[in-house]
Structures are given as structure tokens and as C-alpha cells.
Design a protein around this motif. Structure first.
Motif, PDB file in Angstrom:
ATOM      1  N   GLN A  82     -13.738 -27.695  21.891  1.00  0.00           N
ATOM      2  CA  GLN A  82     -14.534 -26.512  21.559  1.00  0.00           C
ATOM      3  C   GLN A  82     -15.302 -26.722  20.245  1.00  0.00           C
ATOM      4  N   LEU A  83     -14.640 -27.312  19.258  1.00  0.00           N
ATOM      5  CA  LEU A  83     -15.302 -27.598  17.981  1.00  0.00           C
ATOM      6  C   LEU A  83     -16.442 -28.600  18.163  1.00  0.00           C
ATOM      7  N   TYR A  84     -16.154 -29.680  18.886  1.00  0.00           N
ATOM      8  CA  TYR A  84     -17.203 -30.681  19.129  1.00  0.00           C
ATOM      9  C   TYR A  84     -18.387 -30.056  19.871  1.00  0.00           C
ATOM     10  N   ALA A  85     -18.124 -29.223  20.852  1.00  0.00           N
ATOM     11  CA  ALA A  85     -19.193 -28.581  21.633  1.00  0.00           C
ATOM     12  C   ALA A  85     -20.037 -27.654  20.762  1.00  0.00           C
ATOM     13  N   ALA A  86     -19.457 -27.106  19.707  1.00  0.00           N
ATOM     14  CA  ALA A  86     -20.185 -26.220  18.798  1.00  0.00           C
ATOM     15  C   ALA A  86     -20.897 -26.999  17.694  1.00  0.00           C
ATOM     16  N   GLY A  87     -20.862 -28.319  17.769  1.00  0.00           N
ATOM     17  CA  GLY A  87     -21.524 -29.138  16.751  1.00  0.00           C
ATOM     18  C   GLY A  87     -20.710 -29.302  15.487  1.00  0.00           C
ATOM     19  N   GLU A  88     -19.447 -28.942  15.524  1.00  0.00           N
ATOM     20  CA  GLU A  88     -18.559 -29.069  14.369  1.00  0.00           C
ATOM     21  C   GLU A  88     -17.584 -30.211  14.605  1.00  0.00           C
ATOM     22  N   SER A  89     -16.879 -30.584  13.563  1.00  0.00           N
ATOM     23  CA  SER A  89     -15.862 -31.628  13.673  1.00  0.00           C
ATOM     24  C   SER A  89     -14.489 -31.039  13.373  1.00  0.00           C
ATOM     25  N   PRO A  90     -13.476 -31.444  14.123  1.00  0.00           N
ATOM     26  CA  PRO A  90     -12.123 -30.990  13.797  1.00  0.00           C
ATOM     27  C   PRO A  90     -11.671 -31.658  12.496  1.00  0.00           C
ATOM     28  N   ASN A  91     -10.746 -31.016  11.801  1.00  0.00           N
ATOM     29  CA  ASN A  91     -10.241 -31.648  10.577  1.00  0.00           C
ATOM     30  C   ASN A  91      -9.299 -32.794  10.944  1.00  0.00           C
ATOM     31  N   GLY A  92      -9.029 -33.630   9.978  1.00  0.00           N
ATOM     32  CA  GLY A  92      -8.201 -34.814  10.209  1.00  0.00           C
ATOM     33  C   GLY A  92      -6.807 -34.487  10.702  1.00  0.00           C
ATOM     34  N   ASN A  93      -6.255 -33.377  10.230  1.00  0.00           N
ATOM     35  CA  ASN A  93      -4.919 -32.984  10.653  1.00  0.00           C
ATOM     36  C   ASN A  93      -4.880 -32.676  12.151  1.00  0.00           C
ATOM     37  N   MET A  94      -5.924 -31.998  12.633  1.00  0.00           N
ATOM     38  CA  MET A  94      -5.981 -31.666  14.066  1.00  0.00           C
ATOM     39  C   MET A  94      -6.071 -32.944  14.911  1.00  0.00           C
ATOM     40  N   VAL A  95      -6.917 -33.862  14.481  1.00  0.00           N
ATOM     41  CA  VAL A  95      -7.089 -35.118  15.219  1.00  0.00           C
ATOM     42  C   VAL A  95      -5.792 -35.917  15.194  1.00  0.00           C
ATOM     43  N   SER A  96      -5.156 -35.966  14.043  1.00  0.00           N
ATOM     44  CA  SER A  96      -3.902 -36.702  13.912  1.00  0.00           C
ATOM     45  C   SER A  96      -2.809 -36.107  14.796  1.00  0.00           C
ATOM     46  N   GLN A  97      -2.694 -34.786  14.803  1.00  0.00           N
ATOM     47  CA  GLN A  97      -1.679 -34.130  15.624  1.00  0.00           C
ATOM     48  C   GLN A  97      -1.960 -34.329  17.108  1.00  0.00           C
ATOM     49  N   LEU A  98      -3.230 -34.244  17.493  1.00  0.00           N
ATOM     50  CA  LEU A  98      -3.586 -34.475  18.897  1.00  0.00           C
ATOM     51  C   LEU A  98      -3.225 -35.894  19.306  1.00  0.00           C
ATOM     52  N   ARG A  99      -3.537 -36.849  18.449  1.00  0.00           N
ATOM     53  CA  ARG A  99      -3.212 -38.246  18.738  1.00  0.00           C
ATOM     54  C   ARG A  99      -1.696 -38.428  18.873  1.00  0.00           C
ATOM     55  N   ALA A 100      -0.928 -37.771  18.033  1.00  0.00           N
ATOM     56  CA  ALA A 100       0.538 -37.867  18.117  1.00  0.00           C
ATOM     57  C   ALA A 100       1.044 -37.314  19.444  1.00  0.00           C
ATOM     58  N   PHE A 101       0.516 -36.156  19.858  1.00  0.00           N
ATOM     59  CA  PHE A 101       0.908 -35.587  21.153  1.00  0.00           C
ATOM     60  C   PHE A 101       0.552 -36.541  22.288  1.00  0.00           C
ATOM     61  N   ILE A 102      -0.649 -37.084  22.229  1.00  0.00           N
ATOM     62  CA  ILE A 102      -1.101 -38.000  23.286  1.00  0.00           C
ATOM     63  C   ILE A 102      -0.178 -39.207  23.367  1.00  0.00           C
ATOM     64  N   ASN A 103       0.222 -39.743  22.222  1.00  0.00           N
ATOM     65  CA  ASN A 103       1.154 -40.878  22.208  1.00  0.00           C
ATOM     66  C   ASN A 103       2.527 -40.477  22.722  1.00  0.00           C
ATOM     67  N   ASP A 104       2.975 -39.283  22.366  1.00  0.00           N
ATOM     68  CA  ASP A 104       4.292 -38.828  22.818  1.00  0.00           C
ATOM     69  C   ASP A 104       4.390 -38.799  24.337  1.00  0.00           C
ATOM     70  N   PHE A 105       3.284 -38.508  24.996  1.00  0.00           N
ATOM     71  CA  PHE A 105       3.287 -38.438  26.454  1.00  0.00           C
ATOM     72  C   PHE A 105       2.820 -39.741  27.108  1.00  0.00           C
ATOM     73  N   GLY A 106       2.696 -40.819  26.324  1.00  0.00           N
ATOM     74  CA  GLY A 106       2.361 -42.123  26.884  1.00  0.00           C
ATOM     75  C   GLY A 106       0.938 -42.225  27.406  1.00  0.00           C
ATOM     76  N   LEU A 107      -0.001 -41.578  26.739  1.00  0.00           N
ATOM     77  CA  LEU A 107      -1.360 -41.491  27.272  1.00  0.00           C
ATOM     78  C   LEU A 107      -2.382 -42.346  26.524  1.00  0.00           C
ATOM     79  N   THR A 108      -1.930 -43.319  25.734  1.00  0.00           N
ATOM     80  CA  THR A 108      -2.839 -44.277  25.109  1.00  0.00           C
ATOM     81  C   THR A 108      -2.479 -45.668  25.610  1.00  0.00           C
ATOM     82  N   PRO A 109      -3.380 -46.637  25.463  1.00  0.00           N
ATOM     83  CA  PRO A 109      -3.056 -47.993  25.931  1.00  0.00           C
ATOM     84  C   PRO A 109      -1.770 -48.555  25.325  1.00  0.00           C
ATOM     85  N   ILE A 110      -1.545 -48.334  24.049  1.00  0.00           N
ATOM     86  CA  ILE A 110      -0.316 -48.831  23.423  1.00  0.00           C
ATOM     87  C   ILE A 110       0.902 -48.119  23.995  1.00  0.00           C
ATOM     88  N   ALA A 111       0.823 -46.809  24.125  1.00  0.00           N
ATOM     89  CA  ALA A 111       1.940 -46.040  24.674  1.00  0.00           C
ATOM     90  C   ALA A 111       2.182 -46.395  26.133  1.00  0.00           C
TER      91      ALA A 111
END
Length: 131
Positions: A82-111
Motif C-alpha cells: 500500500q505504501l509503495y502504491a502511494a509513492g511512499e517507502s516503508p521504514n526500515g523496521n517494516m521491511v526488516s520485520q517483513l523479511r523476518a516473517f518471510i524467512n520464518d515461513f521458508g519463503l526466501t531462497p536461503i530459507a
């Protein structure tokens, strides 16, 4: 201290051996793909739920206990999109937390490498019948 690999991941990877299986709490897997919860904040979050829930269900990684965390992943994904679609950028904390969730569920190449290839043939044990 080495990180413990959950038993269900050992089964998926093909490394499940009686000596490697630990007595740990095994959460009950959901019997069918659950619908997206109505508390998700936007359509992007619901789309992400609908996209990932069948994948996680098929791999046995979607449990009753993990549904809330999975919902949080989808909600955060929805907010970031939603932020990206509005032309804004999420803060680093949001991106970091999203990445952690994605890794927790095995959804990255490393995971994914930790989970292993699904549906592939197990390698034969070349030492099995040796004398």
C-alpha cells in the motif's frame, strides 16, 4: 548453540532418522487451507494470504499455532505494498520485520534451502548395503 531443525522440516528434507528426531512440541497442521481472516487490513494482504496459504499448506508448514503469525506476515505485506502504491517507502523496521516473517515461513531462497526440495526423489544411501 546449534539451531534445532524442526522434525517436520527434517521429513521434508529427507533427513528424518530416528537418531535425529527430537522430542519437541509438534503443532497440529491445518487440515485444509483456511480462508483469509477478516481482520486483514486491505486487499493486498488478502491476496497474499490467498497466494501463500496453499503453498504453506502443501508443504505442511501451516499450523494452527502459526496462523496468527502468518496473518501478521500478510497484513504487513499489505501495508508495505500500500505504501509503495502511494509513492511512499516503508521504514526500515517494516521491511526488516517483513523479511523476518518471510524467512520464518521458508519463503526466501536461503530459507528454502533449509526446507529442501519438495516432491523430489530422496537420494539413495550409498552406505546402506555396504558390508
Amino acid at each position: 548453540m546449534p539451531k534445532h531443525t524442526p522434525n517436520n522440516l527434517k521429513v521434508l528434507k529427507g533427513t528424518d532418522q530416528p537418531c535425529r528426531m527430537k522430542d519437541v512440541i509438534e503443532f497440529e497442521k491445518v487440515s485444509e487451507v483456511p480462508p483469509a481472516p477478516d481482520w486483514l487490513p486491505n486487499g493486498h494482504a488478502v491476496k497474499e494470504w490467498d497466494r501463500l496459504a496453499p503453498i504453506l499448506h502443501a508443504t505442511g508448514l501451516l499450523t494452527d499455532a502459526g496462523l496468527s503469525a502468518f496473518g501478521q506476515l500478510c497484513a504487513l505485506h499489505g501495508k508495505v505494498v500500500q505504501l509503495y502504491a502511494a509513492g511512499e517507502s516503508p521504514n526500515g523496521n517494516m521491511v526488516s520485520q517483513l523479511r523476518a516473517f518471510i524467512n520464518d515461513f521458508g519463503l526466501t531462497p536461503i530459507a528454502q534451502g533449509k526446507v529442501g526440495q519438495l516432491g523430489g526423489d530422496k537420494k539413495a544411501n550409498k552406505f546402506k548395503d555396504r558390508k
